[in-house]
Scaffold this motif. Structure first.
Motif, PDB file in Angstrom:
ATOM      1  N   ARG A  95      57.865  10.291  46.023  1.00 35.67           N
ATOM      2  CA  ARG A  95      59.436  10.407  45.830  1.00 35.67           C
ATOM      3  C   ARG A  95      59.989   9.763  47.296  1.00 35.67           C
ATOM      4  O   ARG A  95      61.223   9.593  47.126  1.00 35.67           O
ATOM      5  CB  ARG A  95      59.800  11.861  45.490  1.00 35.67           C
ATOM      6  N   CYS A  96      58.982   9.730  48.323  1.00 34.22           N
ATOM      7  CA  CYS A  96      59.746   9.524  49.676  1.00 34.22           C
ATOM      8  C   CYS A  96      58.820   8.692  50.247  1.00 34.22           C
ATOM      9  O   CYS A  96      57.645   8.373  49.844  1.00 34.22           O
ATOM     10  CB  CYS A  96      60.103  10.697  50.317  1.00 34.22           C
ATOM     11  N   ASP A  97      59.098   8.221  51.452  1.00 33.06           N
ATOM     12  CA  ASP A  97      57.974   7.416  52.289  1.00 33.06           C
ATOM     13  C   ASP A  97      57.616   8.120  53.444  1.00 33.06           C
ATOM     14  O   ASP A  97      57.249   7.719  54.452  1.00 33.06           O
ATOM     15  CB  ASP A  97      58.777   6.086  52.836  1.00 33.06           C
ATOM     16  N   CYS A  98      57.727   9.537  53.520  1.00 35.65           N
ATOM     17  CA  CYS A  98      57.182  10.399  54.616  1.00 35.65           C
ATOM     18  C   CYS A  98      55.690   9.977  54.936  1.00 35.65           C
ATOM     19  O   CYS A  98      55.559  10.010  56.074  1.00 35.65           O
ATOM     20  CB  CYS A  98      57.662  11.967  54.198  1.00 35.65           C
ATOM     21  N   ARG A  99      54.919  10.270  54.181  1.00 41.09           N
ATOM     22  CA  ARG A  99      53.417  10.100  54.448  1.00 41.09           C
ATOM     23  C   ARG A  99      53.221   8.752  54.948  1.00 41.09           C
ATOM     24  O   ARG A  99      52.470   8.567  55.891  1.00 41.09           O
ATOM     25  CB  ARG A  99      52.575  10.458  53.240  1.00 41.09           C
ATOM     26  N   GLU A 105      58.780  17.383  58.880  1.00 41.77           N
ATOM     27  CA  GLU A 105      57.713  18.089  57.911  1.00 41.77           C
ATOM     28  C   GLU A 105      58.345  17.449  56.511  1.00 41.77           C
ATOM     29  O   GLU A 105      59.505  17.575  56.159  1.00 41.77           O
ATOM     30  CB  GLU A 105      57.832  19.338  57.982  1.00 41.77           C
ATOM     31  N   CYS A 106      57.351  17.006  55.651  1.00 46.48           N
ATOM     32  CA  CYS A 106      57.635  16.675  54.198  1.00 46.48           C
ATOM     33  C   CYS A 106      56.324  17.280  53.475  1.00 46.48           C
ATOM     34  O   CYS A 106      55.572  16.676  53.501  1.00 46.48           O
ATOM     35  CB  CYS A 106      57.919  15.502  54.138  1.00 46.48           C
ATOM     36  N   LEU A 107      56.363  18.600  53.022  1.00 44.09           N
ATOM     37  CA  LEU A 107      54.771  19.104  52.433  1.00 44.09           C
ATOM     38  C   LEU A 107      54.553  18.115  51.482  1.00 44.09           C
ATOM     39  O   LEU A 107      53.299  17.906  51.173  1.00 44.09           O
ATOM     40  CB  LEU A 107      55.173  20.504  51.910  1.00 44.09           C
TER      41      LEU A 107
HETATM   42 ZN    ZN Z   1      59.243  13.097  52.034  1.00 44.19          ZN
END
Ligand code: ZN
Ligand code: ZN
Length: 231
Positions: free
Chosen positions: A89-93, A78-80
């Motif tokens: 800021r990240c590539d999570c989505r 999970e990365c809300l």
């Molecule tokens: Zn993330």
């Protein structure tokens, strides 16, 4: 009783108890299964109870996976800020959507959505780590400065979730060698790896470089480093 339908797992797990997975001896039970049509295709959502914390871990399951070999599988933490709020800021989505698109095209597959925010340090500490990064630390040093390891994620629970769902083996979509090693150590048959590589944006380039250079992820650095030098 031979289980062939996901829906039967709730009844099977009602009295489930085992010695647990990993150092924390985590045990999970399937407590709910329902249809989940999504913009990426039709899935079922499987909800898990666990004996360690209040984290509501879930799996999205496509097609029939019980007893099947080589089931395309993704572990997503999970990365809300990324998953729900669109943070760059990240590539999570991007990773989540790419995985769901791939699974939506496949006959069968599994996505575990693990509620371990910010590499396991929690949302509050992730924001504190971001503040340190705003002052120049990279992701690894920021976590270390807050007293955490680079990556506090533990895949014991993921291994138990996969064992509960019951594919014969999984083909893991990942760039993270730790995920494969940890799943295998917990007895999950990993029959192959499918890379998941996405182009960086101008906010997450350093984050991706750190992942590759300091956290041992298999990321092709050429594109990232080339673009880096343009700045
Ligand atoms: Zn993330
Ligand atoms: Zn158990």
């Amino acid at each position: 009783m031979k289980i062939t339908d996901l829906e039967d797992l709730v009844e099977r797990d009602r009295e489930h108890r085992c010695e647990g997975y990993g150092a924390a001896r985590v045990c999970v039970r399937v407590v709910g299964v329902a249809r989940l049509p999504t913009r990426f295709g039709d899935f079922r959502i499987v909800a898990f109870w666990n004996n360690r914390d209040a984290g509501d871990h879930v799996a999205l399951v496509r097609g029939d996976v019980i007893g099947q070999p080589d089931v395309l599988t993704r572990l997503h933490s999970e990365c809300l800020t990324g998953d729900a709020l669109g943070s760059l800021r990240c590539d999570c989505r991007d990773q989540l959507e790419a995985a769901l698109r791939a699974l939506g095209r496949a006959e069968r597959g599994i996505l575990l959505y693990l509620r371990q925010e910010g590499r396991g340090i929690g949302l509050m500490n992730k924001v504190r780590a971001y503040a340190l990064q705003d002052r120049g630390l990279d992701t690894v040093d920021a976590n270390l400065a807050l007293g955490f390891r680079d990556d506090e994620r533990d895949y014991a629970i993921a291994a138990h979730m996969l064992a509960s769902i019951g594919p014969a083996s999984v083909r893991l979509m990942t760039n993270n060698p730790q995920k494969i090693d940890q799943l295998r150590a917990h007895g999950i048959e990993v029959s192959g790896r499918v890379p998941l590589v996405l182009p960086p944006n101008r906010h997450n380039r350093n984050y991706l470089r750190t992942k590759a250079l300091r956290s041992g992820h298999w990321i092709d650095l050429d594109g990232i480093l080339d673009e880096q030098s343009e700045e």
